[in-house]
Design a protein around this motif. Structure first.
Motif, PDB file in Angstrom:
ATOM      1  N   GLU A  80     -29.782 -41.777  25.206  1.00 53.21           N
ATOM      2  CA  GLU A  80     -30.895 -41.628  24.402  1.00 53.21           C
ATOM      3  C   GLU A  80     -32.141 -41.146  25.609  1.00 53.21           C
ATOM      4  O   GLU A  80     -33.152 -40.590  25.098  1.00 53.21           O
ATOM      5  CB  GLU A  80     -31.495 -43.065  24.328  1.00 53.21           C
ATOM      6  N   LEU A 137     -31.866 -37.456  24.783  1.00 56.96           N
ATOM      7  CA  LEU A 137     -32.419 -37.021  23.907  1.00 56.96           C
ATOM      8  C   LEU A 137     -34.158 -37.092  23.629  1.00 56.96           C
ATOM      9  O   LEU A 137     -34.860 -36.063  23.108  1.00 56.96           O
ATOM     10  CB  LEU A 137     -31.973 -38.012  22.597  1.00 56.96           C
ATOM     11  N   LYS A 138     -34.627 -38.017  24.276  1.00 58.18           N
ATOM     12  CA  LYS A 138     -36.029 -38.274  24.200  1.00 58.18           C
ATOM     13  C   LYS A 138     -36.627 -37.082  25.003  1.00 58.18           C
ATOM     14  O   LYS A 138     -37.693 -36.547  24.520  1.00 58.18           O
ATOM     15  CB  LYS A 138     -36.546 -39.446  24.865  1.00 58.18           C
ATOM     16  N   PHE A 181     -28.581 -42.433  14.139  1.00 53.89           N
ATOM     17  CA  PHE A 181     -30.047 -41.835  14.273  1.00 53.89           C
ATOM     18  C   PHE A 181     -30.916 -42.760  15.069  1.00 53.89           C
ATOM     19  O   PHE A 181     -30.779 -44.144  14.881  1.00 53.89           O
ATOM     20  CB  PHE A 181     -30.623 -41.378  13.126  1.00 53.89           C
ATOM     21  N   LYS A 200     -33.304 -36.451  10.077  1.00 55.93           N
ATOM     22  CA  LYS A 200     -32.614 -37.776  10.162  1.00 55.93           C
ATOM     23  C   LYS A 200     -31.347 -37.172   8.895  1.00 55.93           C
ATOM     24  O   LYS A 200     -30.681 -38.167   8.247  1.00 55.93           O
ATOM     25  CB  LYS A 200     -32.975 -38.943   9.753  1.00 55.93           C
ATOM     26  N   PHE A 240     -24.716 -39.236  19.012  1.00 59.49           N
ATOM     27  CA  PHE A 240     -24.979 -39.078  17.603  1.00 59.49           C
ATOM     28  C   PHE A 240     -23.312 -39.369  16.950  1.00 59.49           C
ATOM     29  O   PHE A 240     -23.369 -40.464  15.939  1.00 59.49           O
ATOM     30  CB  PHE A 240     -25.337 -37.886  16.977  1.00 59.49           C
ATOM     31  N   SER A 292     -30.243 -32.717  12.429  1.00 56.78           N
ATOM     32  CA  SER A 292     -31.620 -32.648  12.621  1.00 56.78           C
ATOM     33  C   SER A 292     -32.279 -33.808  12.538  1.00 56.78           C
ATOM     34  O   SER A 292     -32.177 -34.791  11.890  1.00 56.78           O
ATOM     35  CB  SER A 292     -32.026 -31.973  11.234  1.00 56.78           C
ATOM     36  N   TRP A 293     -33.101 -33.925  14.121  1.00 56.98           N
ATOM     37  CA  TRP A 293     -33.559 -35.178  14.374  1.00 56.98           C
ATOM     38  C   TRP A 293     -34.830 -35.462  13.301  1.00 56.98           C
ATOM     39  O   TRP A 293     -35.235 -36.491  12.807  1.00 56.98           O
ATOM     40  CB  TRP A 293     -34.066 -35.288  15.808  1.00 56.98           C
ATOM     41  N   SER A 294     -35.596 -34.541  13.045  1.00 57.98           N
ATOM     42  CA  SER A 294     -36.497 -34.701  12.199  1.00 57.98           C
ATOM     43  C   SER A 294     -36.281 -35.128  10.699  1.00 57.98           C
ATOM     44  O   SER A 294     -37.151 -35.794  10.121  1.00 57.98           O
ATOM     45  CB  SER A 294     -37.623 -33.306  12.167  1.00 57.98           C
ATOM     46  N   PHE A 308     -29.285 -31.335  17.306  1.00 56.30           N
ATOM     47  CA  PHE A 308     -28.572 -31.916  18.414  1.00 56.30           C
ATOM     48  C   PHE A 308     -27.171 -32.145  17.862  1.00 56.30           C
ATOM     49  O   PHE A 308     -26.705 -32.069  16.734  1.00 56.30           O
ATOM     50  CB  PHE A 308     -29.039 -33.254  18.525  1.00 56.30           C
ATOM     51  N   ASP A 356     -35.048 -29.970  17.976  1.00 56.15           N
ATOM     52  CA  ASP A 356     -34.847 -30.786  16.779  1.00 56.15           C
ATOM     53  C   ASP A 356     -33.465 -30.871  16.328  1.00 56.15           C
ATOM     54  O   ASP A 356     -32.844 -31.826  15.534  1.00 56.15           O
ATOM     55  CB  ASP A 356     -35.617 -30.167  15.559  1.00 56.15           C
ATOM     56  N   ILE A 396     -36.474 -34.017  22.837  1.00 56.99           N
ATOM     57  CA  ILE A 396     -37.358 -33.938  21.670  1.00 56.99           C
ATOM     58  C   ILE A 396     -38.766 -33.535  22.019  1.00 56.99           C
ATOM     59  O   ILE A 396     -39.644 -32.795  21.504  1.00 56.99           O
ATOM     60  CB  ILE A 396     -37.413 -35.395  20.868  1.00 56.99           C
TER      61      ILE A 396
END
Length: 395
Positions: free
Chosen positions: A364, A367-368, A395, A185, A383, A181-183, A378, A376, A371
């Motif tokens: 990256e 990913l950007k 992260f 981390k 990673f 989860s990116w949010s 990934f 959210d 997002i």
């Protein structure tokens, strides 16, 4: 014997059969004596050599089931022993040991087909498992040799295929890749990925195709699920696990048994349906999926956006989570059409309250963009690559 602080596990070698013969090569007399004692207690026959020259001569004149050798030796190194064994017999498993691992020796070991590369001090459980796998692979390989010289061409090819499958099965292990989860981390789950040490049938797709050819999908599925269960039993605090499920696995009654190894962990498992084009082979698939949910499993579908089959499986299976097709992720930062497609699929998933995983993220820039499109969850090399339990994501 130089080993980690653990009791030597009992070896479940079958009784009533000739003892597998192991050649132990090490110039440390104390280690060699301890190794002989432990291996004999596990039911192995053992020969020893204290230098590389003596080991190479023994390997030329005797038939060993396994060669267990240190890398640093007088006269000839363990790597040179590995090379000499391979030049004479490509089937005899060679296990290398070292107290000072290095990238060059590991690379050469892989190139010359070493079965395993153990770091001293040795783990008794790891040594036991490696030797058992080596003996099993060697016996199957010798059987393959005999069959290749004694049967008709068609039968020989079929039996050789079966033996390659047996070898791949004997060397099977599970790699794991985090889903993050990116949010938050954080790692929300891991995907279990089939791997094998058998180099002639190492691609997961090839193993699956071979299992289909031999009607051995139940065998392969049970082996995979059993290995995942072993890992989960050893790591009870895992956040969750995605386990790939071939459509033909849905026809295996063992999958639905509450006594099957994986059923114990059903509430932590997403069964990820693969090979969706074969869904029509299972006439009562809705009932079977409902049964799995009653056991506690959740259902995942991968490759959403691949085409009709992906959308059809979404409607048919009503999954608890979906994964975007990797072809939509690759280069999404430079392809407006892909961005529009992902935006549409992400919007659909939000409306249906179905979580979405963007699988195969490698850069990256990808990913950007993802997002920005609202993703959210990934998974991908950006990673962490798949590996032994458990890769730590960046992260």
């Amino acid at each position: 014997m130089q080993a980690k602080a653990e009791s030597a596990p009992a070896s479940p070698l079958p009784t009533g059969q000739p003892k597998p013969l192991v050649l132990v090569v090490d110039d440390d007399e104390t280690f060699a004596r301890s190794c002989v004692r432990v291996l004999q207690s596990w039911g192995y026959g053992v020969e020893t050599a204290s230098d590389g020259g003596a080991a190479i001569e023994l390997a030329r004149t005797r038939q060993f089931d396994v060669v267990l050798t240190d890398i640093q030796l007088p006269n000839f190194s363990g790597l040179e022993i590995l090379r000499a064994v391979r030049e004479r017999d490509r089937d005899t498993p060679v296990v290398l040991m070292t107290g000072g691992p290095g990238l060059d020796s590991a690379r050469i070991a892989v190139e010359w087909g070493a079965l395993s590369y153990l770091i001293k001090p040795l783990s008794m459980s790891q040594l036991r498992d490696v030797l058992m796998r080596a003996v099993q692979m060697h016996h199957v390989a010798r059987r393959e040799r005999r069959i290749l010289h004694s049967t008709a061409e068609h039968e020989r090819e079929l039996e050789a295929t079966r033996l390659r499958f047996d070898l791949a099965l004997a060397g099977m292990w599970m790699a794991f890749q985090p889903i993050v989860s990116w949010s938050g981390k954080s790692v929300t789950a891991y995907e279990a990925l089939m791997r094998t040490t058998y180099r002639d049938l190492c691609s997961p797709l090839e193993i699956l195709k071979t299992a289909e050819t031999l009607d051995e999908m139940p065998t392969l599925g049970r082996k995979t699920r059993g290995q995942v269960a072993e890992v989960m039993r050893a790591h009870p605090d895992l956040p969750g696990m995605f386990v790939n499920l071939h459509v033909l696995d849905l026809a295996d009654d063992d999958l639905y048994s509450p006594h099957a190894p994986l059923s114990e962990f059903a509430s932590h498992i997403h069964l990820e349906i693969t090979e969706r084009m074969a869904l029509e082979k299972i006439s009562d698939i809705r009932q079977r999926v409902a049964h799995l949910r009653r056991l506690g499993y959740r259902i995942a579908v991968d490759d959403l956006g691949e085409g009709y089959s992906g959308l059809n499986s979404f409607a048919l299976l009503e999954p608890d989570i979906v994964k975007l097709d990797m072809s939509l992720i690759r280069g999404i930062d430079t392809t407006p059409t892909k961005r529009k497609m992902v935006h549409a699929l992400a919007s659909m998933c939000r409306e249906l309250e179905t979580p979405l995983v963007a699988e195969g993220v490698e850069t990256e820039s990808e990913l950007k963009v993802l997002i920005e499109l609202g993703a959210d969850l990934f998974q991908g090399y950006f990673f962490a690559k798949p590996g032994l339990p458990f890769p730590v994501p960046k992260f």
